[in-house]
Design an enzyme around this catalytic site. Structure first.
Site, PDB file in Angstrom:
ATOM      1  N   LYS A 157     -32.960 -40.522 -34.409  1.00 46.57           N
ATOM      2  CA  LYS A 157     -34.257 -41.018 -34.902  1.00 46.57           C
ATOM      3  C   LYS A 157     -34.207 -41.278 -36.407  1.00 46.57           C
ATOM      4  O   LYS A 157     -34.618 -42.338 -36.874  1.00 46.57           O
ATOM      5  CB  LYS A 157     -35.343 -39.965 -34.602  1.00 46.57           C
ATOM      6  N   ASN A 158     -33.709 -40.294 -37.166  1.00 43.83           N
ATOM      7  CA  ASN A 158     -33.803 -40.405 -38.620  1.00 43.83           C
ATOM      8  C   ASN A 158     -32.767 -41.352 -39.216  1.00 43.83           C
ATOM      9  O   ASN A 158     -32.790 -41.611 -40.426  1.00 43.83           O
ATOM     10  CB  ASN A 158     -33.717 -39.016 -39.261  1.00 43.83           C
ATOM     11  N   CYS A 216     -48.853 -33.035 -44.628  1.00 40.07           N
ATOM     12  CA  CYS A 216     -48.235 -33.029 -43.302  1.00 40.07           C
ATOM     13  C   CYS A 216     -48.094 -31.585 -42.859  1.00 40.07           C
ATOM     14  O   CYS A 216     -48.131 -30.668 -43.682  1.00 40.07           O
ATOM     15  CB  CYS A 216     -46.907 -33.757 -43.441  1.00 40.07           C
ATOM     16  N   ARG A 229     -44.860 -32.622 -49.163  1.00 42.63           N
ATOM     17  CA  ARG A 229     -43.986 -33.787 -49.039  1.00 42.63           C
ATOM     18  C   ARG A 229     -44.334 -34.945 -49.982  1.00 42.63           C
ATOM     19  O   ARG A 229     -44.734 -36.023 -49.548  1.00 42.63           O
ATOM     20  CB  ARG A 229     -43.936 -34.243 -47.582  1.00 42.63           C
ATOM     21  N   ASP A 278     -34.354 -29.142 -39.906  1.00 42.66           N
ATOM     22  CA  ASP A 278     -34.876 -29.659 -38.632  1.00 42.66           C
ATOM     23  C   ASP A 278     -34.412 -28.845 -37.424  1.00 42.66           C
ATOM     24  O   ASP A 278     -34.793 -29.144 -36.286  1.00 42.66           O
ATOM     25  CB  ASP A 278     -34.482 -31.137 -38.459  1.00 42.66           C
ATOM     26  N   ILE A 337     -35.954 -25.874 -47.746  1.00 42.51           N
ATOM     27  CA  ILE A 337     -36.317 -27.287 -47.953  1.00 42.51           C
ATOM     28  C   ILE A 337     -37.846 -27.447 -47.891  1.00 42.51           C
ATOM     29  O   ILE A 337     -38.450 -28.055 -48.768  1.00 42.51           O
ATOM     30  CB  ILE A 337     -35.677 -28.210 -46.883  1.00 42.51           C
ATOM     31  N   ARG A 369     -42.468 -37.788 -30.316  1.00 48.32           N
ATOM     32  CA  ARG A 369     -42.150 -38.551 -31.512  1.00 48.32           C
ATOM     33  C   ARG A 369     -40.656 -38.569 -31.773  1.00 48.32           C
ATOM     34  O   ARG A 369     -40.139 -39.527 -32.353  1.00 48.32           O
ATOM     35  CB  ARG A 369     -42.838 -37.941 -32.742  1.00 48.32           C
TER      36      ARG A 369
END
Ligand code: EPU
Length: 421
Positions: free
Chosen positions: A22-23, A117, A122, A308, A330, A400
């Site tokens: 996805k990224n 978010c 962010r 993630d 992070i 998503r």
């Protein structure tokens, strides 16, 4: 609204094919705004975020079409519109990746600031200062950043921030610099494989880039980019999630179409937990011993342990034989899964950006709520092993970023039903 009903307790066994990342796909799709002629992308996963990016591109005058074999054909047909509207941007933060390509190709960009978010503040100030360093003027008007430049000029740009580099910021500025005049050097650039993939894609379109995948990326501007056919890398976060699915269920999964070299920090931690990971030509076989050892995990920019996968490994460590500690370096607020896991019988205590996880013998099914993409994945993992039934609400979060997760898991022995309220 859809929800998952998960009956826990099944050992997973079989083969799973990992989807494209996805990224990597999202910024590469944004980069096609700069390309003359048709681009054909292979391996773009069918996800809500990808459909969303298609919708945004369509509004910006770009045609997108899926071939029967899954290839995504993208062609720019109209370059008039330069506005990525708040209504769409707020639904997907990766929309900010449209900024660099719009500015570079159309000389102006109006992109809504994405706002807060679930996983933290962010900011995107590094993206904007990078565009300014390339010669753009910027102004914030009614929540939209307006950028314009008669021409972009190469520059030396430092991309380090308080929590390391910025991944989509590196992508954005690398894209803009591709069509700038002269040489741009990005220092303290993000090294994530998704950035390497974007660089490789741009090179396949005619860009002159070197050093992608290292903290110093050099870009010599070119006057135009041409369409090409390109295959997106496999998703390392989906791979890691399925590794943990094998481990948490004491199962054995063969993961095909993955790149274990992108997951060395994850493999290192999982092996210390007692998970057996054997590399094969096109993937890995993951199985787990009965007893899980506790470990310490600290998220880091690549090649460190990815943020993630923080929620997912935390779910696994809930069942370790002892106390584990997980620190988030992070996104210090990325712990919305903690209270939900505790509803399932986990014993997790949060102290600022660290959680102490006291291993328990078992988790118990409960109604829980997904708050963001990776937290949802952690709750699915917990549901797979919990005694009884887990109901996971708001699964649009998981759609998503994971392609057909329940189908992939059910095919290897899980019992997950997608139901509608
Ligand atoms: N940061 C700043 N200033 C900036 C930009 C970022 O201080 O101008 C900080 C952030 O607040 C954060 C750190 O730098 O503390 C890293 O943020 P980064 O900009 O790298 O995150 P991102 O580019 O917005 C991408 C992924 C995320 C992933 C992060 C970190 C995409 C589309 N998103 O986000 O993926 O967590 O990098 O690896 O690539 C996900 O897939 O679930 C996801 C959230």
């Amino acid at each position: 609204m859809d929800y998952f009903q998960i009956n826990g307790g099944n050992r997973l066994k079989g083969t799973v094919t990992i989807s494209g990342a996805k990224n990597a796909a999202l910024p590469i799709m944004a980069a096609t705004l700069m390309v003359d002629g048709e681009t054909v992308l292979q391996g773009v996963p069918d996800l809500i975020d990808v459909r969303h990016m298609c919708k945004m591109l369509n509004k910006l005058g770009v045609q997108t079409r899926r071939d029967d074999d899954g290839g995504l054909r993208i062609t720019v047909t109209d370059e008039m519109n330069c506005h990525a509207e708040y209504e769409l941007v707020r639904q997907m933060r990766a929309s900010v990746c449209l900024m660099g390509p719009l500015l570079a190709k159309r000389k102006k960009a109006q992109v809504a600031l994405p706002g807060g978010c679930a996983i933290g503040d962010r900011p995107i100030s590094l993206h904007i200062s990078g565009m300014e360093a390339l010669g753009a003027d910027s102004e914030l008007i009614s929540g939209d950043i307006h950028l314009k430049a008669k021409k972009l000029i190469g520059s030396e740009i430092f991309l380090g921030g308080p929590f390391g580099s910025t991944v989509t910021g590196t992508a954005n500025i690398m894209m803009a610099a591709t069509l700038a005049q002269g040489r741009t050097i990005l220092e303290s650039a993000a090294c994530e494989p998704e950035i390497t993939d974007l660089g490789d894609f741009l090179i396949a379109c005619g860009a002159q880039i070197s050093g992608q995948g290292t903290p110093r990326i050099t870009i010599d501007g070119v006057s135009s980019l041409r369409g090409c056919e390109y295959a997106i890398i496999p998703d390392r976060i989906e791979t890691g999630t399925f590794m943990i699915a094998a481990a948490i269920t004491n199962g054995e999964l063969t993961l095909q179409n993955c790149r274990p070299q992108h997951l060395l920090a994850v493999i290192d931690r999982l092996r210390r937990v007692g998970v057996i990971i054997e590399r094969q030509d096109d993937g890995v076989v993951v199985s787990s011993a009965r007893r899980l050892e506790p470990v310490e995990v600290s998220t880091q920019p690549y090649p460190g342990f990815p943020t993630d996968l923080q929620a997912q490994i935390s779910a696994l460590l809930c069942l370790a034989d002892g106390n584990s500690m997980v620190t988030e370096k992070i996104f210090p607020d990325r712990f919305l899964h903690v209270a939900e896991l505790n509803r399932m019988g986990a014993r997790i205590r949060k102290e600022s950006a660290t959680v102490m996880i006291e291993g328990v013998k078992r988790l118990v099914g409960a109604p829980v709520m997904a708050s963001d993409l990776r937290a949802s994945a952690a709750l699915v993992l917990a549901g797979l092993v919990a005694k009884g039934q887990t109901q996971l609400d708001r699964i649009y979060h998981i759609d998503r970023g994971y392609e057909q997760i329940e189908k992939k898991l059910n095919a290897v022995g899980a019992d997950i039903a997608r139901l509608s309220e």
